[in-house]
Structure formats: structure tokens, C-alpha cells
Design a protein around this motif. Structure first.
Motif, PDB file in Angstrom:
ATOM      1  N   ALA A   1      60.006  16.928 -23.027  1.00  0.00           N
ATOM      2  CA  ALA A   1      61.643  17.264 -23.177  1.00  0.00           C
ATOM      3  C   ALA A   1      61.829  17.367 -24.583  1.00  0.00           C
ATOM      4  O   ALA A   1      62.848  18.161 -24.864  1.00  0.00           O
ATOM      5  N   GLU A   2      61.366  16.561 -25.636  1.00  0.00           N
ATOM      6  CA  GLU A   2      61.773  16.428 -26.931  1.00  0.00           C
ATOM      7  C   GLU A   2      61.254  17.821 -27.587  1.00  0.00           C
ATOM      8  O   GLU A   2      62.039  18.516 -28.258  1.00  0.00           O
ATOM      9  N   ILE A   3      60.009  18.530 -27.278  1.00  0.00           N
ATOM     10  CA  ILE A   3      59.671  19.637 -27.890  1.00  0.00           C
ATOM     11  C   ILE A   3      60.356  20.873 -27.131  1.00  0.00           C
ATOM     12  O   ILE A   3      60.729  21.730 -27.869  1.00  0.00           O
ATOM     13  N   ALA A   4      60.772  20.531 -25.821  1.00  0.00           N
ATOM     14  CA  ALA A   4      61.562  21.735 -25.373  1.00  0.00           C
ATOM     15  C   ALA A   4      63.093  21.846 -26.092  1.00  0.00           C
ATOM     16  O   ALA A   4      63.459  23.000 -26.114  1.00  0.00           O
ATOM     17  N   GLU A   5      63.374  20.717 -26.404  1.00  0.00           N
ATOM     18  CA  GLU A   5      64.763  20.855 -27.081  1.00  0.00           C
ATOM     19  C   GLU A   5      64.695  21.830 -28.580  1.00  0.00           C
ATOM     20  O   GLU A   5      65.760  22.046 -29.032  1.00  0.00           O
ATOM     21  N   GLN A   6      63.448  21.808 -28.908  1.00  0.00           N
ATOM     22  CA  GLN A   6      63.096  22.567 -30.059  1.00  0.00           C
ATOM     23  C   GLN A   6      62.483  23.954 -29.765  1.00  0.00           C
ATOM     24  O   GLN A   6      61.848  24.786 -30.586  1.00  0.00           O
ATOM     25  N   ASN A   7      62.847  24.435 -28.421  1.00  0.00           N
ATOM     26  CA  ASN A   7      62.549  25.665 -27.925  1.00  0.00           C
ATOM     27  C   ASN A   7      61.187  26.101 -27.818  1.00  0.00           C
ATOM     28  O   ASN A   7      60.934  27.256 -27.856  1.00  0.00           O
ATOM     29  N   LEU A   8      60.514  24.968 -27.430  1.00  0.00           N
ATOM     30  CA  LEU A   8      59.052  25.477 -27.196  1.00  0.00           C
ATOM     31  C   LEU A   8      58.875  24.779 -25.542  1.00  0.00           C
ATOM     32  O   LEU A   8      58.704  23.522 -25.716  1.00  0.00           O
ATOM     33  N   VAL A   9      58.632  25.558 -24.791  1.00  0.00           N
ATOM     34  CA  VAL A   9      58.456  24.859 -23.445  1.00  0.00           C
ATOM     35  C   VAL A   9      56.898  25.046 -23.295  1.00  0.00           C
ATOM     36  O   VAL A   9      56.148  25.936 -23.085  1.00  0.00           O
ATOM     37  N   ILE A  10      56.302  23.888 -22.904  1.00  0.00           N
ATOM     38  CA  ILE A  10      54.726  23.373 -22.840  1.00  0.00           C
ATOM     39  C   ILE A  10      54.463  23.878 -21.538  1.00  0.00           C
ATOM     40  O   ILE A  10      54.854  23.326 -20.689  1.00  0.00           O
ATOM     41  N   GLU A  11      53.640  24.942 -21.041  1.00  0.00           N
ATOM     42  CA  GLU A  11      53.415  25.345 -19.866  1.00  0.00           C
ATOM     43  C   GLU A  11      51.975  24.387 -19.540  1.00  0.00           C
ATOM     44  O   GLU A  11      51.242  23.791 -20.608  1.00  0.00           O
ATOM     45  N   GLU A  12      51.863  24.287 -18.317  1.00  0.00           N
ATOM     46  CA  GLU A  12      50.533  23.576 -17.684  1.00  0.00           C
ATOM     47  C   GLU A  12      49.586  24.299 -16.759  1.00  0.00           C
ATOM     48  O   GLU A  12      50.174  25.273 -16.010  1.00  0.00           O
ATOM     49  N   ALA A  13      48.294  24.137 -16.838  1.00  0.00           N
ATOM     50  CA  ALA A  13      47.518  24.686 -15.898  1.00  0.00           C
ATOM     51  C   ALA A  13      46.504  23.448 -15.546  1.00  0.00           C
ATOM     52  O   ALA A  13      46.207  22.717 -16.128  1.00  0.00           O
ATOM     53  N   GLU A  14      45.727  24.204 -14.651  1.00  0.00           N
ATOM     54  CA  GLU A  14      44.742  22.885 -14.006  1.00  0.00           C
ATOM     55  C   GLU A  14      43.450  23.159 -14.510  1.00  0.00           C
ATOM     56  O   GLU A  14      42.756  22.243 -14.742  1.00  0.00           O
ATOM     57  N   HIS A  15      43.140  24.284 -14.527  1.00  0.00           N
ATOM     58  CA  HIS A  15      41.719  24.857 -14.906  1.00  0.00           C
ATOM     59  C   HIS A  15      41.517  25.780 -16.023  1.00  0.00           C
ATOM     60  O   HIS A  15      42.260  26.805 -15.956  1.00  0.00           O
ATOM     61  N   ILE A  16      40.729  25.360 -16.842  1.00  0.00           N
ATOM     62  CA  ILE A  16      40.415  26.314 -18.304  1.00  0.00           C
ATOM     63  C   ILE A  16      40.253  27.895 -17.622  1.00  0.00           C
ATOM     64  O   ILE A  16      40.589  28.654 -18.196  1.00  0.00           O
ATOM     65  N   ARG A  17      39.408  27.792 -16.619  1.00  0.00           N
ATOM     66  CA  ARG A  17      39.184  29.325 -15.955  1.00  0.00           C
ATOM     67  C   ARG A  17      40.445  30.120 -15.703  1.00  0.00           C
ATOM     68  O   ARG A  17      40.298  31.415 -15.965  1.00  0.00           O
ATOM     69  N   ASP A  18      41.572  29.467 -15.461  1.00  0.00           N
ATOM     70  CA  ASP A  18      42.707  30.161 -15.016  1.00  0.00           C
ATOM     71  C   ASP A  18      43.499  30.643 -16.268  1.00  0.00           C
ATOM     72  O   ASP A  18      44.174  31.577 -15.998  1.00  0.00           O
ATOM     73  N   VAL A  19      43.160  30.352 -17.368  1.00  0.00           N
ATOM     74  CA  VAL A  19      43.948  30.586 -18.298  1.00  0.00           C
ATOM     75  C   VAL A  19      43.342  31.289 -19.460  1.00  0.00           C
ATOM     76  O   VAL A  19      43.730  31.625 -20.698  1.00  0.00           O
ATOM     77  N   ILE A  20      42.002  31.006 -19.619  1.00  0.00           N
ATOM     78  CA  ILE A  20      41.379  31.382 -20.910  1.00  0.00           C
ATOM     79  C   ILE A  20      41.541  32.844 -21.381  1.00  0.00           C
ATOM     80  O   ILE A  20      41.520  33.153 -22.434  1.00  0.00           O
ATOM     81  N   GLY A  21      41.749  33.711 -20.396  1.00  0.00           N
ATOM     82  CA  GLY A  21      41.832  34.982 -20.696  1.00  0.00           C
ATOM     83  C   GLY A  21      43.273  35.246 -21.555  1.00  0.00           C
ATOM     84  O   GLY A  21      43.392  36.218 -22.048  1.00  0.00           O
ATOM     85  N   GLU A  22      44.148  34.249 -21.459  1.00  0.00           N
ATOM     86  CA  GLU A  22      45.227  34.600 -22.287  1.00  0.00           C
ATOM     87  C   GLU A  22      45.482  33.865 -23.677  1.00  0.00           C
ATOM     88  O   GLU A  22      46.072  33.845 -24.391  1.00  0.00           O
ATOM     89  N   ALA A  23      44.085  32.896 -23.739  1.00  0.00           N
ATOM     90  CA  ALA A  23      44.048  32.314 -25.373  1.00  0.00           C
ATOM     91  C   ALA A  23      43.805  33.011 -26.525  1.00  0.00           C
ATOM     92  O   ALA A  23      42.759  33.733 -26.376  1.00  0.00           O
ATOM     93  N   ASP A  24      44.642  32.896 -27.466  1.00  0.00           N
ATOM     94  CA  ASP A  24      43.985  33.578 -28.881  1.00  0.00           C
ATOM     95  C   ASP A  24      43.540  32.169 -29.489  1.00  0.00           C
ATOM     96  O   ASP A  24      42.571  32.403 -30.386  1.00  0.00           O
ATOM     97  N   VAL A  25      43.845  30.866 -29.204  1.00  0.00           N
ATOM     98  CA  VAL A  25      43.401  29.844 -29.770  1.00  0.00           C
ATOM     99  C   VAL A  25      42.979  28.865 -28.584  1.00  0.00           C
ATOM    100  O   VAL A  25      43.988  28.275 -28.067  1.00  0.00           O
ATOM    101  N   ILE A  26      42.021  28.381 -28.697  1.00  0.00           N
ATOM    102  CA  ILE A  26      41.609  27.340 -27.632  1.00  0.00           C
ATOM    103  C   ILE A  26      41.241  26.110 -28.483  1.00  0.00           C
ATOM    104  O   ILE A  26      40.497  25.975 -29.294  1.00  0.00           O
ATOM    105  N   TYR A  27      41.988  25.091 -28.139  1.00  0.00           N
ATOM    106  CA  TYR A  27      42.374  23.966 -29.138  1.00  0.00           C
ATOM    107  C   TYR A  27      41.737  22.775 -28.206  1.00  0.00           C
ATOM    108  O   TYR A  27      42.570  22.205 -27.182  1.00  0.00           O
ATOM    109  N   MET A  28      40.774  22.182 -28.601  1.00  0.00           N
ATOM    110  CA  MET A  28      40.122  21.159 -27.752  1.00  0.00           C
ATOM    111  C   MET A  28      40.165  19.704 -28.347  1.00  0.00           C
ATOM    112  O   MET A  28      39.937  19.300 -29.276  1.00  0.00           O
TER     113      MET A  28
END
Ligand code: CP
Length: 317
Positions: free
Chosen positions: A202-229
Motif C-alpha cells: 500500500a505504501e508503494i502503491a501510494e507512490q503510483n507503483l502497483v506491485i503485481e504478483e504471480a505464482e510461478h516464474i514460468r507464467d511471467v518470465i516472458g514479460e521480464a526485462d530484468v529478472i531480479y533474484m
């Protein structure tokens, strides 16, 4: 923009866009010194004091290497058990800092208690740099990471960051604060017990960054420019030292980035950052793929600390 001279670097919360850009520009100016393995005399009159109440390989030594590259001096401790803070006396941060500020001109502190470097900064008349505080923040690591992206990708804006692993980690908090200042998308993938808190999101969203969530790296790896581990097989960062047990466990596939997964689904241009140390979430055969940038990240860790030390010590404006 606020001057960096004499300033503490405790958090990336409230760090402004222009300040990020300025730090990156100073890093660009100083980078050839590190690349050419030269030592200069920019900080010849200055001494760095390191106070590490938790183990470190990279953060302490990168600050020390940076100080040497700039011609400065280094003193300090890598193990609080060898000081009066770690023996019978349990000397307080206040009393310890009252000593350390006479021994040098800038203090870099890592501590297992969240907020300990902030407490040090209350009592120190010299700049204090937070080298990681409990689960709190790790601002110099994330400045390093953003700078690595800027150097390796060419820009920080317009990128999707897929953040995978223990989201309680101090890097993740500093990263979220930092990304509020850029055109960024942030997707997190973490076990439920290691997720970001609703309060933090909520604190981050107040600064206009909504953090999305996923369950498995397989589902979103194709969207990543930076994979931050970060690992999920993880130490307890609230302890001064967490010894390894016989059975540390293994990382579920949801939180692992493998060579096969990268080949199947990643953008060819995507890069992997990992502040290290790693466990089994990042197999070593990924090191030879085009995606790996964590060794460059380690190099830029020295460059970034050169920039920060030069700035807070007033050697560059
Ligand atoms: N990246 C990082 O914080 O590593 P160390 O724990 O070795 O300092």
C-alpha cells in the motif's frame, strides 16, 4: 536537488529521480578508474570505518575496494564478536558510534536489527551508509543494481522487473522504493510466508507503483526485462549469524530460474540480477547464458560505492 556532502545513505525511500541520475553520472565519471584498475588520490585524506554486525563478502569488501581505488584509508570490524558490542559488555550502538566517529570520516554499517544504521546516524557526526539492516533495506546494493541495468540495458525506464524469491529481503524493499521513481512494472513471485506485506504494498502503491504478483516464474518470465533474484532457501536476517543446518532444503520450481526455462520462455534481451550469495534457485549453468549479469553487478558494486563515498565525503558535488 539536495547536496550529498555529509549526507547519510540509509534508505531509498524518498530518494528522488534527480538524485538517482546524479549518482549514476558520478559513477560514470569514476568507472574508468575501476575498469583500468587504477588507484587515485581523490579521497587521500579520508578514512572509511566499516562496522559489520552480520557476515558479508561483497558489501564490505566493495566499499573497502572503492575506498582504496580513491586513495583513502580503511579501518573497522567484520565480526562484532571481536568487539565489545559482541562480548560480555554488549556495548550499545550509541556508545560504539561515539568511538567510531573519531576513527574515520564515513561509517558503513551492516546490522541484524532493522533501523540500527538509522540509530547510528542519530549519534554520528559523520555520514552513515546502511549496508543492510535486518529485513529492512539495502540501499547501496539497489543503487548498484539500477546502475548495472542502466549500463547493461541502456536505460532504467520502460522495463518490467520480475522479482523472484524472498520478498522480505532488504533488497526488495529498497528496489520497490527506487522503482517508484522510474517508469517501471514490478511483478513479485514469492512463497506466501515470504511475500511483501499489504502495508508495504500500500505504501508503494501510494507512490503510483502497483506491485503485481504471480505464482510461478514460468507464467511471467516472458514479460521480464530484468529478472531480479533472491533465495527462498534463506538465512534469518534478524540474527547476527545464522549457521547452516544439515538439511537446508531445496527451492521449489516456482522460484528457480534455470537454463531450460530461459531458453523456452525468456526474452533474448532479458537480464538476470542476483545480489548473491545464491543457493539452488540459480544453477551455475545459467552463468554462461546471455542473460547473466550478476558478475557485472558485482563489478558495478565497487563503482557505485566509489560514487557514493566521493559524494558523501564531498570530494565531488
Ligand atoms: N550482496 C550482498 O549484500 O552480499 P554480501 O552479503 O556478501 O555483502
Amino acid at each position: 536537488m539536495r547536496s550529498f556532502a555529509g549526507r547519510d545513505i540509509l534508505s531509498l525511500k524518498g530518494f528522488e529521480r534527480a538524485e538517482f541520475e546524479h549518482v549514476f553520472e558520478v559513477a560514470d565519471d569514476l568507472e574508468p578508474i575501476a575498469r583500468e584498475r587504477r588507484n587515485t588520490d581523490l579521497l587521500a585524506e579520508k578514512t572509511l570505518v566499516t562496522a559489520f554486525y552480520q557476515p558479508s563478502t561483497r558489501t564490505r569488501l566493495a566499499h573497502e575496494a572503492a575506498m582504496h581505488r580513491l586513495g583513502g584509508h580503511v579501518t573497522g570490524f567484520a565480526d562484532a564478536k571481536m568487539t565489545r558490542a559482541g562480548d560480555f559488555y554488549q556495548e550499545s550502538i550509541k556508545d560504539t558510534v561515539h568511538m567510531l566517529e573519531y576513527y574515520g570520516d564515513v561509517l558503513v554499517m551492516r546490522h541484524f536489527q532493522q533501523g540500527a544504521p538509522h540509530e547510528a546516524a542519530r549519534w554520528a557526526s559523520i555520514p552513515v551508509i546502511n549496508a543492510g539492516d535486518g529485513w529492512g533495506e539495502h540501499p547501496t546494493q539497489v543503487l548498484t543494481d539500477l546502475y548495472t541495468v542502466r549500463r547493461e540495458v541502456g536505460r532504467v525506464d520502460g522495463l518490467t522487473w520480475v522479482c523472484i524469491g524472498d520478498m522480505r529481503m532488504r533488497t526488495m524493499h529498497s528496489l520497490a522504493y527506487a522503482l517508484t521513481q522510474f517508469d517501471a512494472r514490478m511483478i513479485s513471485i514469492a512463497p506466501p510466508e515470504m511475500s511483501l506485506t499489504d502495508e508495504f504494498k500500500a505504501e508503494i502503491a501510494e507512490q503510483n507503483l502497483v506491485i503485481e504478483e504471480a505464482e510461478h516464474i514460468r507464467d511471467v518470465i516472458g514479460e521480464a526485462d530484468v529478472i531480479y533474484m533472491e533465495p527462498v532457501v534463506q538465512a534469518d536476517y534478524t540474527k547476527g549469524r545464522d549457521e547452516r543446518g544439515d538439511d537446508v532444503g531445496t527451492t521449489p520450481d516456482n522460484y528457480r530460474v534455470t537454463r531450460e526455462l530461459l531458453a523456452e520462455g525468456a526474452k533474448p534481451s532479458s537480464i538476470i540480477l542476483h545480489s548473491l550469495p545464491r543457493m539452488d534457485e540459480l544453477p551455475t549453468d545459467v552463468d554462461s547464458t546471455r542473460h547473466a549479469r550478476y558478475w557485472q553487478e558485482a563489478y558495478y558494486g565497487v563503482v557505485m560505492r566509489m560514487a557514493l563515498l566521493a559524494l558523501v565525503l564531498g570530494a565531488v558535488e
